[in-house]
Structure formats: C-alpha cells, structure tokens
Design a protein around this motif. Structure first.
Motif, PDB file in Angstrom:
ATOM      1  N   SER A  33      -6.706   4.081  -2.015  1.00 17.56           N
ATOM      2  CA  SER A  33      -6.417   2.676  -2.241  1.00 17.56           C
ATOM      3  C   SER A  33      -7.379   2.123  -3.275  1.00 17.56           C
ATOM      4  CB  SER A  33      -6.519   1.905  -0.937  1.00 17.56           C
ATOM      5  OG  SER A  33      -7.855   1.710  -0.584  1.00 17.56           O
ATOM      6  N   ASP A  37       0.818  -1.212   0.000  1.00 16.29           N
ATOM      7  CA  ASP A  37       0.000   0.000   0.000  1.00 16.29           C
ATOM      8  C   ASP A  37       0.851   1.261   0.000  1.00 16.29           C
ATOM      9  OD1 ASP A  37       0.760  -1.015   2.518  1.00 16.29           O
ATOM     10  OD2 ASP A  37      -0.661   0.285   3.552  1.00 16.29           O
ATOM     11  N   THR A  87      -1.500  -5.169   2.378  1.00 21.44           N
ATOM     12  CA  THR A  87      -2.017  -3.968   1.730  1.00 21.44           C
ATOM     13  C   THR A  87      -2.495  -2.911   2.713  1.00 21.44           C
ATOM     14  OG1 THR A  87      -4.158  -5.055   1.537  1.00 21.44           O
ATOM     15  CG2 THR A  87      -2.708  -5.155  -0.369  1.00 21.44           C
TER      16      THR A  87
END
Lengths: 338, 463
Positions: B356, B259, B283
């Motif tokens: 994201s 991420d 992530t």
C-alpha cells in the motif's frame, strides 16, 4: 422486495422471531411461480432495454458500415463486455454483413449467437456428488459480492431437496457476519457452526467438516470472509482453509465457488485469475444480475478462463438463484424473446 | 487501484517519450490507447468520449508538435483533464486541503448513506463515525435503517462498540422511516452533533426501495447524502450514480475498496455524471482506513507520477514528527544510511505494509507489481530490521565496513543468512542511489519524469 421465507407460513413458524424482519411487502403471488426465464428476463430487461434501444437506433433501415459497427462496438463495451470481446463480435458481423442493409433483429440475432458461442462451453450446473458425505462447498469472493446470501439461498435449496445441510460461518472477521449466516440457517432450518469473531477460519472449517461428517450431513457450505484478491496475507489464509480441509478429506473442498457481483467491471478478470491461482475455483456464481448493466463481463470471463458458470442471482429470493443457461441468457442480454 | 490504468498510459507515453518529434498519427495512436485504457479501466463510455475529445483538441496542434518533449506535453494535458474530471483543484476546504465532509448546519446534522447492496455502506458509516469523533471531536450517533439484510443492524451496533461511537438502540420490527425519525429525536434530546443514517442496500431500479429511501430523505432532510460505491464498479457506475442522484439528491460520493487493484474508472464516471465530489475513499479493512479524496493526487497516481503528498502526510501521522523531519532533511541532502533504512522499515510496518505504501511512490508501480509477485510480506520487513539491529553503530553509519566475516556474524546474530544480508545491502544501495538522484532532480524534476528518471536505462526495474 419479495421475501419467500416470509410468504411461506411453514418457514415463518419454524423461524424464531426476527428483530429485523419487516412485514412482508405485498407481492402478486403469480410472480413467485413465474418461470425462471421470465424472471431472468425481467431482471435483465432493464439493462437489455438500453442495449436494445441502442441497437434499434443504430440499425433501423441502415447500411452496416464502419460508423454503424463502431457504434455497435461502443454499445457492447457499455454493457461491460470488454473491449476485446466487443471487437470480436463486431468483426464477425463485419465479415458477414458489411455493407448490407440489416434489421435490428438480425443484428441482435447475430450478437446472441456470438454470445452463446462464447458462454455455451461454461454452462455447467453445480452438480452434487452424493457419494461425498458431506459434499464440501467453499464459497469465496471479494467483500460485498454476496457470499453469505448465496449460501443462504443454496442452503434453502438443498434443504428443500431433502438434503441435510450444515453451514460453517467462516467469516470470522466482519462484524455480525456470523449472526447474518445464523439467521439464514434458522430460515433454512440447518445447523450453523460458529466461532467467535476473530477466531481462526481454518480451524472452524476443520471442526465444521468433522461435525458434518459425524452428523452424516450431505452438504457442507463454508462461508468465508470477503477479501480483496490483491491481499497476499488474506489469500494465504484462504489457502490454509483448503489445506486444513484436505487433512480430513483429500478431495475437499469438492466445489470452490467464486461469487462475483454483476456490477463489477473488468476487475472481475483479476478476481477470477487470482482466486483461481490461489485456491482453484471450480465454478462462478454471479449475483445481483437484476440491476442495470451486467452480464457483459461474464462473456469475456467465459472466453478467457473457461471457468464453469453455475448460478446467477436475479433477485432477492431463493428461487432467484438460478442455474446459468447460455441460450436464454444470451438472448435476454441482447433483448430477444426466448 | 489506479495502478493498471497508469501502467497502460505509461506504455503509451513510454513510446511517445522515445521519439523526438510527434506526428498527428502518433497523437491519434496515443489517444486510441488512452481510450482503450480508460475503457478497460471501467471508465464509462460517455465519460471516455468527452475525455478523449478534450485531450485531442489540445494535443493535436502546434504546441505539441513544436514542444521539446511531446510525450510530456500529452502527459500534462491528460493529467490536467483527469484532475478536472475527478473534481478539479477548486474543491478545497478553508485550510487549502480537500473539502471533506461539510457539516456546516444546525446540529444534529443528518448524514445519509445510500448505495447498492454490498457496496460497503455499514463499514463506511463506522469509518466516518470514527473519523468525525476522533478528528473533529463530534458527538456522533449512528443508526442502521437496514431492515432487509439479516443482522445488518447488529453489524453497525458491533462496529459502534468497536469504535466507541454511539449507535441507536435497535427496536425490533421498526420501519426505516420510523428509525430515522427516532434517531433524530434522540440526537436532539441528547445533544449529538451528527447523525449517520446507514440505509439498506438497494438496486437503483427497485422502485419500492427507492421510494422508501426518498421517504427517509423527506423525513430527515439530511444535510449530506453520500453515495457509497465500490471502486470495482464497471460501466454501470453511470446508471447507478445517475439514478441515486435523481432519487436521493446526492451531495457526495464515497469510493470503497480503493485498496483493491481495480482500475477505478468508476471514480471518473460517477464524478463526471453527478458533478458531486468524491468525499472519502476507503483504503482498507481497518476501521480507520478512510481518507479524503485528492483529485490532483489521484490523477498523478493514474499517470504514474505517484502520490508523494499522501505518502508524506501519512508518514507524518504515523511517525512522530521528529522522525519525519529528520527523514525529510536527509532526503533533501541525499544522505541515507542504514539507520534511516531501519527507521523507514519500522514506519513501513506501522503504516500498513509495503504494497500500500509503494503504491504511493512515483512511478513505482512496476516495482510494486514485482514485489507483489514475489510475495514479499511484512515478515520480510521484520527480518530486515533484525539484520540491521545486529549491526554495530559504525557499520550502520558506514555499510562499506561490511566485509564477509562481518556479514557472517550478522547473519548468525539476526538468525538470517548471508544472501539475505546481501540482498538488503543491495536494496540499500539502490535506495541510497535514488536519494542522491532525487536530490539532484529536485521536486520539479521528480514530478516531471517520475521515478523512471531515477532508474538507470534498461535497469532491472524499468521494464
């Protein structure tokens, strides 16, 4: 793995029993007393060995032509120096030595000179201003870069110098981060200010500064939770810590140390850039330089941002956190004797 | 994380796309750009060399020169090679999904996590533990063998309490091999399916610690040995992966901090060097932020084609199924009203924020950067939801009704301002327009052209 706190009897006595402590591994004592340069060299040797072998392979009795220069550039790139800096170094060689027969030593010398030229300006020790009571050091970086360990080592260092150190366990997010710093505090023999997990880190920093002032501490080291620089909310949280500190002392934090992991590649640039923008990084600490590939990115960072590089970590023990020095660093990196 | 690499390649291909034909010089220039982009993305040099050579072999030739869209041709070749290096299409589980973690062995199955200091082993252990517990209904025992880092065992114990996954009680002073043995003993005695062994971080050149991990391996013969590595790792990724593969016999790789905005070349490097699959990617900081690795999707993301499949899957998990079906149907029809936007905003918030999410959309990297730069946060999503909530049903169905006085009313009702409402409506119009174009293009067109096909030429988002 060497462990100074276990090999020092006094520290052993002072520290309460550690549930996690393994028996001290056998380690030759002279290793502890080696000069810092030999430690750095030992740490860097593994990576520079590859670089050195490569340079030897390319240049032993060889004409410096485009192919050779291309291979040299590749080698520099493989040390994480970055494409731009590698090209620069190679261009410098091309201008002066193109077509000549060159020895590996000459190439290494030229490379070291170029590296020194780039990193010399950022070789600045972390200087404590004794007039500041306490001198506030905020330690920041991405997750797993080595912030807490660096603080532990710094605390030990300052404590040994006879300064009064206070630690603030500002990583209130990660599980057992507070406990980790507490153990370091016990080892160094300095108080650790904590709050429960999930508490507001800025509030903790404020309290810590207040308390450190009251106690007449010389140094306040503030740990922070690791955060990826592209998370806006987490960066805002960091800004809040700085803002809150300034309410008590407009000059605080007096140093903001960005801790970078040596294994990081070109992303170090993004980290330096954004952390600097957000909270004004005053210096860099590079940890874990005792692995295989590293240092290269430090060169390109120096060139691009000019942020002072204070300290490098070349091992597990507190003495292995060393002031950054351009000359031996560059020479070690290219595999030359000091 | 692969954002920047896709940007670089996009720049290369933008140039290629603009030309009608493609000379060999063009291919050469593109390959040089690809090489630099890959190197700057921290792909290790030997891997880059192989990659570029393979692409050149296919790109320079009649097929490209004669093809109608040479740029696309190169995109496809690069994409296919990326997929191949990242793991290929063949790595699939029985259900056609990614292979995931193979636990096909007599219980208790030992899974050992190894890696450098600070790569994220302990967090990953807890994430895997939670995943196996909730998704595969496994009875999992976690044990920390990390007697080096202060409070490392305590960290895993705390994470165990957070996730409801059992951890081996800590015995002070116990050595790693003994802890590992005890973990297996307890697991056998108490009927655990899986034992996760979280080892101490170690440098691959630290002989003492590498011997220790080898001893743990001998004592426990783990069915899976996963190298946990930071997605931000540079050129050293090859050395690390090689050393751990040789000394600990890796079966897979877990890539953490995906991420972040690192270009993620380490994924390519380590996969290429070890030949082992990337099993999971980390992530996010939340304890459930662990996802399977999809080579094709990530390759698509690198090329700016977007990760539509992941997006849909994540949406399906977070949103209830009716919502997802409704959304899918709407998208197909190219219909999209403010109610849909509101439900999307809600889902966005549930799915972990805008950035994201946007990263998964095709070709939206540029927009995402603009959004990141504009410091948009989740509060904005809440405000936008409030705006829509302050509208009448008919206004939501037919935004054209929204004249100036209605907008003032909505601003007052939602505690916002008219300019904010205007911005929301503009955004809605842009999105509705995109949906229409998406319908026209269909899935194939979308994959081929990326979102740039949806953007008006020289429009605000496109460079």
């Amino acid at each position: 793995m060497r462990s100074w706190w276990r090999s020092t009897p006094a520290a052993e006595d002072a520290a309460p029993p550690e549930p996690t402590a393994p028996p001290p591994p056998a380690e030759p004592a002279e290793d502890e007393r080696r000069g810092w340069f030999s430690r750095l060299r030992a740490g860097l040797a593994k990576s520079s060995a590859r670089l050195t072998d490569g340079i030897n392979a390319i240049f032993t009795r060889r004409r410096l032509d485009d192919v050779a220069l291309g291979e040299l550039e590749d080698l520099l790139i493989a040390s994480d120096m970055g494409v731009g800096v590698a090209e620069e170094v190679v261009d410098a060689l091309r201008k002066t030595r193109f077509g000549q027969e060159v020895s590996p030593e000459e190439v290494r010398g030229a490379l070291a000179t170029e590296v020194v030229r780039l990193v010399q300006p950022v070789q600045k020790p972390l200087a404590l201003d004794v007039a500041k009571k306490p001198f506030v050091i905020l330690v920041i970086g991405v997750n797993g870069s080595g912030k807490t360990t660096t603080i532990g080592k710094l605390a030990r260092r300052y404590q040994d110098e006879g300064r009064r150190v206070v630690l603030a366990a500002g990583d209130t997010f990660r599980a057992a981060a507070v406990e980790q710093l507490q153990i370091w505090g016990e080892r160094a023999g300095c108080p650790v200010i904590t709050r429960p997990q999930g508490a507001d880190a800025a509030g903790l920093a404020y309290d810590a500064l207040e308390m450190a002032r009251r106690d007449g501490a010389d140094v306040l080291l503030i740990d922070t939770a690791g955060r990826l620089h592209n998370k806006a909310d987490l960066m805002a949280e960091l800004q809040k810590i700085v803002r809150v500190l300034k309410k008590l002392d407009p000059g605080a934090p007096h140093a903001v140390l960005l801790v970078l992991d040596a294994t990081v590649g070109q992303n170090a640039h993004a980290q330096a850039e954004i952390f600097r923008q957000m909270v004004g990084v005053t210096g860099i600490v590079m940890t874990k330089l005792d692995g295989t590939a590293k240092g290269g990115v430090l060169v390109s960072l120096a060139e691009k941002y000019g942020i002072p590089i204070h300290l490098i970590g070349v091992g597990e023990s507190a003495e292995d956190l060393r002031p950054f020095e351009a000359e031996p660093y560059a020479r070690s990196l290219v595999g030359l004797e000091a | 994380m692969f954002e920047s690499l896709s940007n670089r390649l996009n720049e290369v291909f933008d140039r290629l796309r603009r030309r009608g034909t493609l000379s060999e010089d063009d291919v050469g220039a593109a390959l040089r750009e690809i090489r630099i982009a890959l190197l700057e993305a921290d792909v290790a040099l030997p891997v880059v060399r192989d990659f570029v050579a393979a692409v050149r072999a296919e790109a320079v030739g009649q097929a490209v020169l004669r093809s109608v869209t040479p740029g696309q041709m190169v995109v496809k070749i690069v994409h296919d090679h990326l997929v191949k290096v990242l793991g290929g299409e063949e790595e699939r589980g029985p259900s056609g999904g990614p292979a995931g973690l193979d636990l096909n062995a007599p219980a208790p199955v030992a899974v050992m996590l190894v890696g450098l200091q600070g790569s994220g082993k302990t967090t990953t252990a807890a994430k895997i533990g939670l995943r196996l517990k909730t998704r595969e209904r496994k009875k999992v025992l976690m044990a920390s063998l990390d007697v080096q880092r202060p409070a490392a065992q305590e960290q895993l114990a705390q994470l165990g309490r957070q996730t409801g996954v059992a951890t081996l009680p800590i015995v002070a002073g116990e050595r790693p091999v003994a802890i590992a043995r005890r973990a297996l003993q307890v697991a056998r005695g108490e009927g655990y399916d899986v034992v996760l062994l979280d080892t101490a971080g170690r440098l691959h050149v630290n002989e003492e610690l590498m011997l220790e991990v080898a001893a743990v391996r001998e004592a426990t013969t783990p069915h899976q040995t996963l190298l946990v590595a930071d997605a931000m790792t540079g050129q050293d990724a090859v050395n690390v992966a090689k050393a751990f593969a040789e000394r600990t016999g890796l079966t897979g790789i877990v890539l953490t901090r995906v991420d972040g905005d690192a270009r993620g070349g380490a994924a390519l490097s380590m996969r290429a060097v070890t030949g082992k699959p990337i099993v999971f990617i980390g992530t996010g900081e939340k304890i459930d932020a662990l996802e399977p690795f999809h080579p094709a999707r990530i390759a698509g993301r690198i090329l700016g084609m977007g990760d539509v499949v992941s997006l849909v899957e994540r949406a399906a998990e977070t949103a209830d199924k009716d919502d997802a079906d409704r959304l899918a149907a709407r998208l197909e029809q190219g219909r999209f009203d403010l109610d849909d936007l509101a439900s999307q905003l809600r889902q966005l918030r549930r799915m972990g924020g805008m950035s994201s999410m946007l990263g998964m959309l095709p070709g939206i990297g540029k927009i995402k950067r603009q959004i990141d730069a504009a410091n948009l946060d989740e509060k904005l999503l809440a405000r936008q939801e409030a705006i829509i909530s302050s509208m009448t049903k008919s206004e939501r169905k037919n935004p054209k009704l929204l004249n100036a006085s209605r907008r003032i009313r909505i601003a007052q009702g939602s505690g916002t301002s008219v300019p904010e409402i205007n911005r929301l409506l503009k955004q809605y119009q842009d999105m509705a327009g995109m949906m229409k174009k998406m319908k026209k293009l269909g899935q194939r067109g979308l994959m081929r052209h990326g979102l740039s096909a949806l953007m008006p030429g020289g429009g605000g988002f496109h460079r």
